[in-house]
Design a protein around this motif. Structure first.
Motif, PDB file in Angstrom:
ATOM      1  N   GLU A  20      15.517  11.346 -26.028  1.00 21.42           N
ATOM      2  CA  GLU A  20      15.910   9.960 -26.244  1.00 21.42           C
ATOM      3  C   GLU A  20      14.934   9.055 -25.506  1.00 21.42           C
ATOM      4  N   LYS A  21      14.684   7.866 -26.067  1.00 19.28           N
ATOM      5  CA  LYS A  21      13.799   6.889 -25.434  1.00 19.28           C
ATOM      6  C   LYS A  21      14.547   5.586 -25.195  1.00 19.28           C
ATOM      7  N   ILE A  22      14.227   4.944 -24.087  1.00 14.22           N
ATOM      8  CA  ILE A  22      14.829   3.656 -23.746  1.00 14.22           C
ATOM      9  C   ILE A  22      13.704   2.710 -23.325  1.00 14.22           C
ATOM     10  N   GLU A  23      13.740   1.489 -23.843  1.00 13.54           N
ATOM     11  CA  GLU A  23      12.777   0.473 -23.449  1.00 13.54           C
ATOM     12  C   GLU A  23      13.307  -0.255 -22.228  1.00 13.54           C
ATOM     13  N   THR A  24      12.493  -0.313 -21.159  1.00 15.25           N
ATOM     14  CA  THR A  24      12.913  -0.974 -19.935  1.00 15.25           C
ATOM     15  C   THR A  24      11.876  -2.005 -19.507  1.00 15.25           C
ATOM     16  N   GLY A  25      12.312  -2.972 -18.735  1.00 18.33           N
ATOM     17  CA  GLY A  25      11.401  -3.901 -18.098  1.00 18.33           C
ATOM     18  C   GLY A  25      11.012  -3.334 -16.747  1.00 18.33           C
ATOM     19  N   ILE A  26      10.048  -3.957 -16.097  1.00 20.88           N
ATOM     20  CA  ILE A  26       9.588  -3.474 -14.796  1.00 20.88           C
ATOM     21  C   ILE A  26       9.289  -4.669 -13.894  1.00 20.88           C
ATOM     22  N   VAL A  27       9.603  -4.535 -12.609  1.00 16.22           N
ATOM     23  CA  VAL A  27       9.353  -5.602 -11.638  1.00 16.22           C
ATOM     24  C   VAL A  27       7.963  -5.388 -11.053  1.00 16.22           C
ATOM     25  N   LEU A  28       7.078  -6.379 -11.247  1.00 15.20           N
ATOM     26  CA  LEU A  28       5.700  -6.297 -10.762  1.00 15.20           C
ATOM     27  C   LEU A  28       5.316  -7.567 -10.032  1.00 15.20           C
ATOM     28  N   SER A  29       4.294  -7.475  -9.181  1.00 15.29           N
ATOM     29  CA  SER A  29       3.766  -8.669  -8.513  1.00 15.29           C
ATOM     30  C   SER A  29       2.639  -9.254  -9.361  1.00 15.29           C
ATOM     31  N   GLY A  30       2.149 -10.425  -9.002  1.00 17.39           N
ATOM     32  CA  GLY A  30       1.128 -11.113  -9.785  1.00 17.39           C
ATOM     33  C   GLY A  30      -0.193 -10.365  -9.859  1.00 17.39           C
ATOM     34  N   THR A  31      -0.630  -9.782  -8.723  1.00 20.24           N
ATOM     35  CA  THR A  31      -1.905  -9.064  -8.745  1.00 20.24           C
ATOM     36  C   THR A  31      -1.791  -7.761  -9.533  1.00 20.24           C
ATOM     37  N   GLU A  32      -0.594  -7.159  -9.556  1.00 16.55           N
ATOM     38  CA  GLU A  32      -0.399  -5.946 -10.356  1.00 16.55           C
ATOM     39  C   GLU A  32      -0.511  -6.258 -11.841  1.00 16.55           C
ATOM     40  N   ILE A  33       0.021  -7.394 -12.274  1.00 14.20           N
ATOM     41  CA  ILE A  33      -0.083  -7.801 -13.677  1.00 14.20           C
ATOM     42  C   ILE A  33      -1.543  -7.991 -14.063  1.00 14.20           C
ATOM     43  N   LYS A  34      -2.316  -8.631 -13.186  1.00 17.04           N
ATOM     44  CA  LYS A  34      -3.726  -8.866 -13.480  1.00 17.04           C
ATOM     45  C   LYS A  34      -4.480  -7.549 -13.579  1.00 17.04           C
ATOM     46  N   SER A  35      -4.142  -6.600 -12.735  1.00 19.75           N
ATOM     47  CA  SER A  35      -4.782  -5.291 -12.785  1.00 19.75           C
ATOM     48  C   SER A  35      -4.377  -4.526 -14.046  1.00 19.75           C
ATOM     49  N   ILE A  36      -3.109  -4.665 -14.454  1.00 17.69           N
ATOM     50  CA  ILE A  36      -2.639  -4.016 -15.684  1.00 17.69           C
ATOM     51  C   ILE A  36      -3.330  -4.617 -16.894  1.00 17.69           C
ATOM     52  N   ARG A  37      -3.521  -5.936 -16.901  1.00 21.54           N
ATOM     53  CA  ARG A  37      -4.216  -6.586 -18.020  1.00 21.54           C
ATOM     54  C   ARG A  37      -5.641  -6.070 -18.186  1.00 21.54           C
ATOM     55  N   SER A  38      -6.260  -5.662 -17.081  1.00 17.90           N
ATOM     56  CA  SER A  38      -7.603  -5.093 -17.173  1.00 17.90           C
ATOM     57  C   SER A  38      -7.561  -3.584 -17.415  1.00 17.90           C
ATOM     58  N   GLY A  39      -6.364  -3.009 -17.592  1.00 21.03           N
ATOM     59  CA  GLY A  39      -6.204  -1.607 -17.990  1.00 21.03           C
ATOM     60  C   GLY A  39      -6.316  -0.603 -16.862  1.00 21.03           C
ATOM     61  N   LYS A  40      -6.111  -1.003 -15.636  1.00 18.33           N
ATOM     62  CA  LYS A  40      -6.265  -0.101 -14.496  1.00 18.33           C
ATOM     63  C   LYS A  40      -4.920   0.437 -14.044  1.00 18.33           C
ATOM     64  N   VAL A  41      -4.313   1.250 -14.904  1.00 19.22           N
ATOM     65  CA  VAL A  41      -3.010   1.840 -14.601  1.00 19.22           C
ATOM     66  C   VAL A  41      -3.003   3.284 -15.097  1.00 19.22           C
ATOM     67  N   ASN A  42      -2.289   4.159 -14.359  1.00 24.01           N
ATOM     68  CA  ASN A  42      -2.234   5.570 -14.707  1.00 24.01           C
ATOM     69  C   ASN A  42      -0.793   6.064 -14.578  1.00 24.01           C
ATOM     70  N   LEU A  43      -0.287   6.697 -15.635  1.00 21.37           N
ATOM     71  CA  LEU A  43       1.089   7.208 -15.653  1.00 21.37           C
ATOM     72  C   LEU A  43       1.169   8.729 -15.531  1.00 21.37           C
ATOM     73  N   LYS A  44       0.057   9.393 -15.264  1.00 25.45           N
ATOM     74  CA  LYS A  44      -0.002  10.844 -15.403  1.00 25.45           C
ATOM     75  C   LYS A  44       1.071  11.604 -14.623  1.00 25.45           C
ATOM     76  N   ASP A  45       1.199  11.385 -13.340  1.00 26.82           N
ATOM     77  CA  ASP A  45       2.150  12.144 -12.529  1.00 26.82           C
ATOM     78  C   ASP A  45       3.400  11.355 -12.188  1.00 26.82           C
ATOM     79  N   SER A  46       3.744  10.383 -13.011  1.00 30.72           N
ATOM     80  CA  SER A  46       4.869   9.518 -12.675  1.00 30.72           C
ATOM     81  C   SER A  46       6.190  10.067 -13.213  1.00 30.72           C
ATOM     82  N   TYR A  47       7.258   9.646 -12.573  1.00 30.04           N
ATOM     83  CA  TYR A  47       8.613  10.003 -12.985  1.00 30.04           C
ATOM     84  C   TYR A  47       9.545   8.880 -12.541  1.00 30.04           C
ATOM     85  N   ALA A  48      10.764   8.915 -13.028  1.00 30.56           N
ATOM     86  CA  ALA A  48      11.743   7.895 -12.652  1.00 30.56           C
ATOM     87  C   ALA A  48      12.946   8.577 -12.004  1.00 30.56           C
TER      88      ALA A  48
END
Length: 151
Positions: A20-48
């Protein structure tokens, strides 16, 4: 709304059967958003995980923003996911069952908001992974043979 894919978790479908999949929002800071916009994010070893009735994502690496100076946050800090209470209770019930985990599948923009596709998955055994790789290889061979026979 238009969606723009930012990052995918390459190991999510390899290590888990996503049920099953669920769409969620995420709480981020301003500099994190700017870094995400430039594509500098990695989900490889992440979990919730769920703690005190809230869902957090752990292990998602967002590189520090180059021009962020003192406002940059820790790249591997836990970030809160935004869900309704009803959805959190449903996830709590599913994760208490044996073998189920919360796995981030992808990160994308929906309009101007960053969303996380969170999957509820059951861990695969080694032989399941091997069978999936064999199927994928067979499909690749079929595609190559069809391509060669067309010309």
């Amino acid at each position: 709304m238009n969606t723009k894919l930012i990052a995918k978790n390459p190991t999510a479908h390899h290590n888990y059967n996503i049920e099953e999949k669920i769409e969620t929002g995420i709480v981020l800071s301003g500099t994190e958003i700017k870094s995400i916009r430039s594509g500098k994010v990695n989900l490889k070893d992440s979990y919730a995980y769920i703690r005190n009735g809230e869902v957090f994502i752990c292990g998602m690496h967002i590189s520090p923003y180059e021009h962020g100076n003192i406002f940059n946050k820790d790249p591997l800090r836990d970030r809160k996911l935004l869900l309704h209470k009803k959805e959190i209770h449903k996830l709590m019930g599913l994760t208490k069952q044996k073998g189920y985990s919360l796995v981030p599948i992808s990160l994308y923009f929906k309009g101007s908001h960053v969303k996380v596709d969170l999957g509820i998955g059951k861990g695969k055994k080694f032989y399941d992974k091997r069978q999936d790789l064999a199927k994928k290889d067979a499909q690749r061979q079929i595609a190559i043979n069809l391509k060669n026979n067309q010309y």
